[in-house]
Write an enzyme that holds these catalytic residues in place. Structure first.
Site, PDB file in Angstrom:
ATOM      1  N   GLN A  49       0.817  -1.240   0.063  1.00 41.00           N
ATOM      2  CA  GLN A  49       0.071  -0.088   0.106  1.00 41.00           C
ATOM      3  C   GLN A  49       0.928   1.378   0.107  1.00 41.00           C
ATOM      4  OE1 GLN A  49      -2.362  -1.855   3.284  1.00 41.00           O
ATOM      5  NE2 GLN A  49      -3.900  -0.722   2.170  1.00 41.00           N
ATOM      6  N   ARG A 104       3.788   0.473  12.518  1.00 40.29           N
ATOM      7  CA  ARG A 104       3.824  -0.703  12.167  1.00 40.29           C
ATOM      8  C   ARG A 104       4.014  -0.818  10.572  1.00 40.29           C
ATOM      9  NH1 ARG A 104      -1.508  -3.259  10.635  1.00 40.29           N
ATOM     10  NH2 ARG A 104      -1.465  -5.580  10.659  1.00 40.29           N
ATOM     11  N   HIS A 148       1.152  -9.308   4.398  1.00 39.52           N
ATOM     12  CA  HIS A 148       0.253  -8.461   4.539  1.00 39.52           C
ATOM     13  C   HIS A 148      -0.533  -8.531   3.199  1.00 39.52           C
ATOM     14  CE1 HIS A 148      -1.496  -4.690   6.702  1.00 39.52           C
ATOM     15  NE2 HIS A 148      -2.389  -4.598   5.177  1.00 39.52           N
ATOM     16  N   ASN A 193      -1.079 -10.723   8.671  1.00 40.46           N
ATOM     17  CA  ASN A 193      -2.131  -9.837   8.942  1.00 40.46           C
ATOM     18  C   ASN A 193      -3.262 -10.251   8.631  1.00 40.46           C
ATOM     19  OD1 ASN A 193      -2.919  -6.857   9.210  1.00 40.46           O
ATOM     20  ND2 ASN A 193      -3.353  -7.072   7.036  1.00 40.46           N
ATOM     21  N   GLU A 194      -4.264  -9.917   9.517  1.00 41.64           N
ATOM     22  CA  GLU A 194      -5.917 -10.490   9.309  1.00 41.64           C
ATOM     23  C   GLU A 194      -5.947 -11.293   8.484  1.00 41.64           C
ATOM     24  OE1 GLU A 194      -7.868  -6.402   8.495  1.00 41.64           O
ATOM     25  OE2 GLU A 194      -8.118  -7.227   6.494  1.00 41.64           O
ATOM     26  N   ASN A 335      -7.364  -5.787  14.303  1.00 43.25           N
ATOM     27  CA  ASN A 335      -7.998  -4.832  13.401  1.00 43.25           C
ATOM     28  C   ASN A 335      -9.260  -4.517  13.639  1.00 43.25           C
ATOM     29  OD1 ASN A 335      -5.189  -5.326  12.242  1.00 43.25           O
ATOM     30  ND2 ASN A 335      -5.738  -5.730  10.298  1.00 43.25           N
ATOM     31  N   TYR A 337     -12.504  -1.795  13.372  1.00 46.93           N
ATOM     32  CA  TYR A 337     -13.313  -0.630  12.580  1.00 46.93           C
ATOM     33  C   TYR A 337     -14.494  -0.188  13.255  1.00 46.93           C
ATOM     34  CZ  TYR A 337      -9.105  -0.677   9.612  1.00 46.93           C
ATOM     35  OH  TYR A 337      -7.885  -0.457   9.338  1.00 46.93           O
ATOM     36  N   GLU A 403      -4.978  -2.155  13.962  1.00 47.38           N
ATOM     37  CA  GLU A 403      -5.535  -1.137  13.122  1.00 47.38           C
ATOM     38  C   GLU A 403      -6.994  -0.819  13.725  1.00 47.38           C
ATOM     39  OE1 GLU A 403      -6.135  -2.617   8.909  1.00 47.38           O
ATOM     40  OE2 GLU A 403      -4.021  -3.561   8.830  1.00 47.38           O
ATOM     41  N   TRP A 446      -4.790   3.432  11.946  1.00 53.35           N
ATOM     42  CA  TRP A 446      -4.721   3.058  10.404  1.00 53.35           C
ATOM     43  C   TRP A 446      -5.267   4.408   9.802  1.00 53.35           C
ATOM     44  CZ3 TRP A 446      -2.041  -0.603   8.051  1.00 53.35           C
ATOM     45  CH2 TRP A 446      -2.171  -0.690   6.629  1.00 53.35           C
ATOM     46  N   PHE A 462      -7.877   6.151   4.808  1.00 57.08           N
ATOM     47  CA  PHE A 462      -7.920   6.279   6.054  1.00 57.08           C
ATOM     48  C   PHE A 462      -6.755   7.350   6.875  1.00 57.08           C
ATOM     49  CE2 PHE A 462     -10.532   2.386   7.412  1.00 57.08           C
ATOM     50  CZ  PHE A 462     -10.705   1.936   5.942  1.00 57.08           C
TER      51      PHE A 462
HETATM   52  C1  NOJ Z   1      -7.290  -4.230   6.476  1.00 51.11           C
HETATM   53  C2  NOJ Z   1      -6.009  -4.141   6.191  1.00 51.11           C
HETATM   54  O1  NOJ Z   1      -4.888  -4.662   6.978  1.00 51.11           O
HETATM   55  C3  NOJ Z   1      -5.327  -2.849   5.314  1.00 51.11           C
HETATM   56  O2  NOJ Z   1      -4.467  -3.286   4.368  1.00 51.11           O
HETATM   57  C4  NOJ Z   1      -6.540  -1.815   4.734  1.00 51.11           C
HETATM   58  O3  NOJ Z   1      -6.107  -1.064   4.407  1.00 51.11           O
HETATM   59  C5  NOJ Z   1      -7.442  -1.474   5.992  1.00 51.11           C
HETATM   60  N1  NOJ Z   1      -7.811  -2.952   6.865  1.00 51.11           N
HETATM   61  C6  NOJ Z   1      -8.633  -0.963   5.740  1.00 51.11           C
HETATM   62  O4  NOJ Z   1      -9.365  -1.600   4.953  1.00 51.11           O
END
Ligand code: NOJ
Length: 511
Positions: A49, A104, A148, A193-194, A335, A337, A403, A446, A462
């Site tokens: 990213q 991170r 990731h 990651n996630e 993570n 939100y 996040e 994030w 974000f």
């Molecule tokens: C999940 C991911 O880890 C990240 O790459 C993504 O940008 C954010 N959450 C938001 O969608």
């Protein structure tokens, strides 16, 4: 936003709710000093990213490059994005001015080991060494993820990546290089990651890399099996994670004194009504989103309901595997939100051709209220309840909120007061959880900058900094949320509504 996509068939935007959530008031008046001294506050970005330089200095494509260059994506990609590969020093200066205590980042496996296994790319190695050194020089702790959403495409081509058990050996060997080369300076490692969203989005719904799914789910996927692959991938991730953790704990941890963890996407979920069916459906949804991958790490096996509904489609752990997976984490990375409301949806279970989504048999209701379009409703109590759940069900493990942040359309406004209010409310709720005994040890907004977004490229962001993609230098501009976080990190107690961006910053932006 991810939560929105994951229930493609049953997304309902409800303005009014049948159930009023448990009232938990987030602390409103607080400062940095209210948190324990060893608690860290940071922000983050991931390699694909942020870095750009996709074809430079020996890097090869990852599954995310392939996905974002395919018809599955919206025409945007990470070829250049925020150009962190060249601009990291400038960005670390911003982090330092902001007062960030930790950052991170993720390592691009394809930049470090371009064939996925074998020789290390000296320029990739140098880049991460420089990046880590620069963070440390500024007093910023590096927290590093190894995967990731960006497996080297070479391994996808060779044996279909995470679908094959061959991944376990290659992932461990890659991690070994990272521990050996960077472990004297990096103390916080996250393997994947996630992982739950990677398996669901990448192999059930096909909406994120590598974009696999059954044709019954979407015609756009070029291959896949949504009934089995998410479970196989989840299993292989746990095996790769635990083999890597075993290596770290045996060979490196005593000397390097670091920690190794695992990350999942954790929206919080509450019943839509008080009906028994909705309450049970919520427990089931939590077992799927959290328990599926965290129960094996804490208890050595999948939740009973997940095994029952998936039957032979979910691999079983051998006794040795279960032993290796259990207790292989020093912390859970979360993570988080937003919060969704859950309704029972039993009509899914009699289907022959079930996927993970259908096995879960729920309907998610996403309460938007008067939230502006494209943003998350601010529901800070959901973070509190999630951290309480982890504390109570798993014996209060160490947690890092890896996040948390607000999404907004990428329209260039720097006055993102909704993001500042979101951060203020969620950090208040985090404080409530910590005061109530949660073993949460860190929090990362994030994200630092608006870079490439996972689901929609450059349509939303974000970031606490805006990046002008039309400027040849990709100039960064601090937003109101960045100003609020800076104030918080510097020990001030500022109401986001009282902040304004200095006129000179705004006029610079408007050019
Ligand atoms: C999940 C991911 O880890 C990240 O790459 C993504 O940008 C954010 N959450 C938001 O969608």
């Amino acid at each position: 936003m991810i939560g929105l996509c994951f229930h493609r068939l049953f997304l309902v935007l409800a303005a009014a709710l049948a159930v009023v959530p448990v009232a938990v008031l987030a602390a409103d008046q607080y400062t940095r000093a209210d948190f324990p001294v060893d608690f860290v506050f940071g922000s983050g970005l991931s390699a694909y990213q942020y870095e750009g330089a996709a074809f430079k200095d020996g890097r090869t494509p990852s599954i995310w490059d392939t996905f974002s260059h395919s018809d599955r994506a919206n025409g945007t990609n990470g070829d250049i994005t925020c150009d962190g590969y060249h601009k990291y020093k400038e960005d670390i200066k911003l982090m330092s001015e902001m007062g960030l205590e930790a950052f991170r980042l993720s390592i691009s496996w394809a930049r470090l080991i371009p064939d996925g296994r074998g020789s290390v790319n000296p320029l990739g190695l140098q880049f991460y060494n420089n990046f880590i050194d620069e963070l440390i020089r500024h007093g910023i702790q590096p927290h590093v993820s190894l995967h990731h959403h960006d497996l080297p495409q070479a391994l996808e081509d060779e044996y279909e990546g995470w679908i094959s058990r061959k991944i376990v050996k290659d992932f461990t060997a890659y991690a070994d290089v990272c521990f050996r080369e960077f472990g004297n300076r990096v103390l916080y490692w996250t393997t994947v990651n996630e992982a739950n969203i990677f398996a669901l989005g990448g192999y059930d719904l096909g909406i994120i890399p590598p974009g696999r799914c059954s044709s019954s789910v979407s015609n756009a996927c070029s291959g896949g099996n949504s009934s089995t692959e998410p479970y196989i991938v989840g299993h292989n991730i746990l095996l790769a994670h635990s083999a890597t953790a075993k290596l770290y704990k045996k060979t490196y941890q005593v000397i390097q004194k670091g920690y190794i963890g695992f990350s999942i996407y954790n929206m919080w979920m509450v019943p839509y009504t008080n009906a028994k069916e909705d309450v049970t459906a919520t427990e089931r949804a939590i077992d799927y989103y959290i328990g599926w991958l965290i129960n094996p790490l804490m208890f050595g096996d999948y939740p009973e309901i997940v095994k029952k509904n998936a039957g032979t489609r979910i691999p079983a752990f051998t006794e040795d595997e279960s032993k290796q997976v259990k207790d292989s984490i020093d912390f859970i990375g979360v993570n988080h939100y937003t919060t969704n409301f859950v309704k029972d949806n039993p009509s899914y279970l009699p289907m022959d051709n079930r996927d993970f989504d259908a096995d879960m048999a729920i309907q998610l209701i996403y309460e938007k209220g008067d939230t502006p379009p494209g943003q998350f409703p601010i529901m800070p109590w959901g973070l509190y309840e999630l951290l309480e759940y982890l504390k109570q069900v798993y014996g209060n493990p160490a947690v890092y909120v890896h996040e948390n942040g607000q999404v907004t359309p990428r329209n260039g406004t720097l006055e993102d007061s909704s993001r500042a209010e979101y951060l203020h409310a969620y950090i208040g709720s985090l404080l409530d959880a910590v005061r109530n005994g949660s073993n949460t040890k860190g929090y990362f907004v994030w994200s630092l900058l608006d870079c490439l977004e996972l689901l929609n490229g450059f349509e939303s962001g974000f970031g606490m900094y805006y990046v002008d993609l039309n400027d040849k230098d990709l100039k960064r501009y601090e937003k109101l949320s960045g100003l609020w976080y800076t104030n918080f990190l510097k020990g001030n107690n500022v109401n986001p509504l009282d902040l304004t961006l200095a006129g000179d910053k705004l006029s610079g932006f408007l050019r």
